[in-house]
Design an enzyme around this catalytic site. Structure first.
Site, PDB file in Angstrom:
ATOM      1  N   GLY B   7       0.860  -1.183   0.000  1.00  0.00           N
ATOM      2  CA  GLY B   7       0.000   0.000   0.000  1.00  0.00           C
ATOM      3  C   GLY B   7       0.889   1.224   0.000  1.00  0.00           C
ATOM      4  N   GLY B   9       0.817   4.306  -0.909  1.00  0.00           N
ATOM      5  CA  GLY B   9       0.286   5.657  -1.044  1.00  0.00           C
ATOM      6  C   GLY B   9       1.187   6.605  -0.273  1.00  0.00           C
ATOM      7  N   ALA B  10       0.673   7.757   0.069  1.00  0.00           N
ATOM      8  CA  ALA B  10       1.498   8.758   0.756  1.00  0.00           C
ATOM      9  C   ALA B  10       2.075   8.184   2.044  1.00  0.00           C
ATOM     10  CB  ALA B  10       0.659   9.996   1.057  1.00  0.00           C
ATOM     11  N   GLY B  12       2.496   4.926   3.043  1.00  0.00           N
ATOM     12  CA  GLY B  12       3.446   3.838   2.836  1.00  0.00           C
ATOM     13  C   GLY B  12       4.760   4.333   2.267  1.00  0.00           C
ATOM     14  N   ASN B 102      -6.297   3.386   8.653  1.00  0.00           N
ATOM     15  CA  ASN B 102      -7.273   4.140   9.435  1.00  0.00           C
ATOM     16  C   ASN B 102      -8.396   3.267   9.980  1.00  0.00           C
ATOM     17  OD1 ASN B 102      -6.697   6.929   9.614  1.00  0.00           O
ATOM     18  ND2 ASN B 102      -7.085   7.148   7.426  1.00  0.00           N
ATOM     19  N   LYS B 184      -7.902   8.501  17.769  1.00  0.00           N
ATOM     20  CA  LYS B 184      -7.769   9.053  16.421  1.00  0.00           C
ATOM     21  C   LYS B 184      -9.139   9.187  15.750  1.00  0.00           C
ATOM     22  CE  LYS B 184      -5.249   9.194  12.137  1.00  0.00           C
ATOM     23  NZ  LYS B 184      -4.516   8.477  11.091  1.00  0.00           N
ATOM     24  N   ASN B 188     -10.883  11.815  13.366  1.00  0.00           N
ATOM     25  CA  ASN B 188     -11.174  11.407  11.982  1.00  0.00           C
ATOM     26  C   ASN B 188     -12.652  11.486  11.630  1.00  0.00           C
ATOM     27  OD1 ASN B 188      -8.738  10.825  10.731  1.00  0.00           O
ATOM     28  ND2 ASN B 188      -8.684   8.712  11.436  1.00  0.00           N
ATOM     29  N   GLU B 268     -13.148   5.721   2.746  1.00  0.00           N
ATOM     30  CA  GLU B 268     -12.940   4.655   3.736  1.00  0.00           C
ATOM     31  C   GLU B 268     -14.092   4.645   4.742  1.00  0.00           C
ATOM     32  OE1 GLU B 268      -8.426   3.707   4.277  1.00  0.00           O
ATOM     33  OE2 GLU B 268      -8.706   5.814   4.790  1.00  0.00           O
TER      34      GLU B 268
END
Lengths: 312, 312
Positions: B7, B9-10, B12, B102, B184, B188, B268
């Protein structure tokens, strides 16, 4: 009857045109459509058959119109601060003022300025919008419930209902205007609010199970608040189910608040949200979803718009 | 340590780059950036100083990577159905799997596939996004809390925390991972949800009184749910105030869900909304605003997206 139309948006133009066609002396206070209507008259494109009226009496100032028997108010509610300026020149000794505006508080504001005994309210179930200047489109429905601001039945409310019926508009006098207003809010609050916020049509919302459930939950909050307002008869939960079923028949309908937002107009948040929330809160009714919808609509209005106080 | 990044993405790419710079043998499972990273390496544009890594070990399939000591999972949670396919080839006898994803439910899904004893979770407080291929931008923060899925302290959680710290990432081992996850979520759920739904930044929301009040009300719902989940220590209402104050310092920050929506990615919703709602509902906690936000986010996802069941 001599009638002045104040607030010649889709609603004012449509009912004004129907009343003129029905033989009344109707005088429109105009702005955007003034030149076109003076020159070419007014065209109604209606699901019940198109028609064209000419000449139409259009004016730019209420002083030119002068006193009338009936003032029909169709202003957007965020323009209510102009009531004094726009209506005072139209009021004589016997003038009745009938507001067909959305939400709560309009009759109270008119009563404070012109006396409670002059004021009636109407709840209009109309699907209409404006076309190019000089054109109003009637997309469906149009029924009006008329009642006294001070509630109870009256001869003049019956007379106004007969006036509308005589002009081809389905209309009934009701003894409990406040009940009619809250019944319409049961529809207006979820659908105007969610469709405007999410830019989704009535059908879009009802096709999603979670959104349909949410619509019903919001309706139940409004019903709970309504039932603390001293209505002559309580609304029960099945009213929400009937409203959802009815709405499924509207298809991809775009409520007025969705159109207002799309066209960059201010939203009628005070009359449709803040006042019903305050009314519920005053009686201790929790309306978390309605308050949340209101907060999100406010948060997405352009900065600088006067934010109405929240009701929760 | 030999580490596979699944994964990329930003999140990872950023943590993988930090760990490689810190001296580890890091292997990235790539898709979009494969060609660029193989040819030119990986550039990190960071508020803490830019750096460039080359060569970077990038792969298109997990079989090429083979078994590693640590699998670091940064997939978007809607891709969790690919865990088996993507992670199985990376798992040897001693492999640890650390998810930095997340929301709730990721550790459970990994545990079901690979055994609970392998699984750790990390809660990352990172502001980052991807630039052009081969570039990741670190905009701020970056702290990670690491803990055992089965909860309680452990030597290997401490070891992983030391691994991150050794690579320049602020990191602590925590005995109660679930508490860190819920803390979190307190941030979120309101900010990811409202910013994505309304296309407003954190600052936009906090500048409107009604929206700021709503953020806090949603936080209190999440705190109420959290406090029924058997955490080692309760969260109190002042945590919401601290989170609002902290968020005011973020300025016009755009949470990941807002970026996901803007870029047309699936949201998500299951991990961040449906699972926390179900956890609260299972303990009888009313979360009307959270459920409403979830319903509205679902209603505005493209049709055909699998709608997660509502938690309320």
């Amino acid at each position: 009857m001599r009638i002045a139309i104040v607030g010649a948006g889709a609603l004012g133009l449509y009912y004004g045109a129907m009343l003129q066609r029905g033989g009344n002396d109707v005088r429109f206070l105009l702005r955007r459509d003034y030149q076109t209507i003076r020159e070419k008259g007014l065209r109604v494109e209606s699901v019940q058959g198109d028609f064209h009226l000419a000449p139409v009496q259009g004016y730019l100032s209420p002083a030119e119109i002068g006193p009338v028997e009936l003032v029909l108010v169709g202003l957007k509610t965020f323009a209510n601060h102009r009531f004094g300026e726009l209506i005072t020149p139209l009021v004589g000794a016997e003038t009745m003022i009938l507001t067909l505006q959305n939400g709560l508080g309009n009759e109270e504001e008119l009563a404070a300025l012109f006396g409670a005994e002059r004021v009636l309210g109407g709840v209009a179930f109309l699907c209409a919008n404006r076309g190019e200047p000089g054109v109003v489109r009637h997309l469906g429905a149009g029924r009006v419930l008329v009642g006294e601001f001070l509630r109870g039945g009256s001869v003049r409310a019956e007379r106004l209902a007969a006036l509308f019926r005589g002009a081809g508009v389905e209309c009934q006098a009701v003894a409990d205007l406040l009940k009619a207003r809250w019944e319409k809010l049961v529809w207006n609050i979820p659908f105007n609010g969610l469709c405007a916020l999410l830019d989704k049509t009535v059908a879009d919302l009802l096709h999603r199970e979670a959104a349909r459930t949410l619509v019903r939950e919001i309706m139940l909050e409004v019903i709970s608040a309504a039932n603390t307002q001293g209505l002559t008869e309580a609304l029960d939960a099945s009213f929400a189910d009937r409203m959802v079923d009815f709405s499924a028949g509207l298809g991809p309908y775009r409520p007025s608040m969705q159109i207002d937002r799309e066209e960059g107009r201010e939203l009628e948040l005070d009359a449709i949200f803040a006042r019903p929330l305050a009314a519920g809160k005053g009686k201790g009714v929790a309306m978390p979803r309605t308050a949340m919808l209101h907060a999100m609509l406010e948060a997405t209005e352009p900065a600088g718009t006067a934010a109405a106080p929240r009701g929760d």
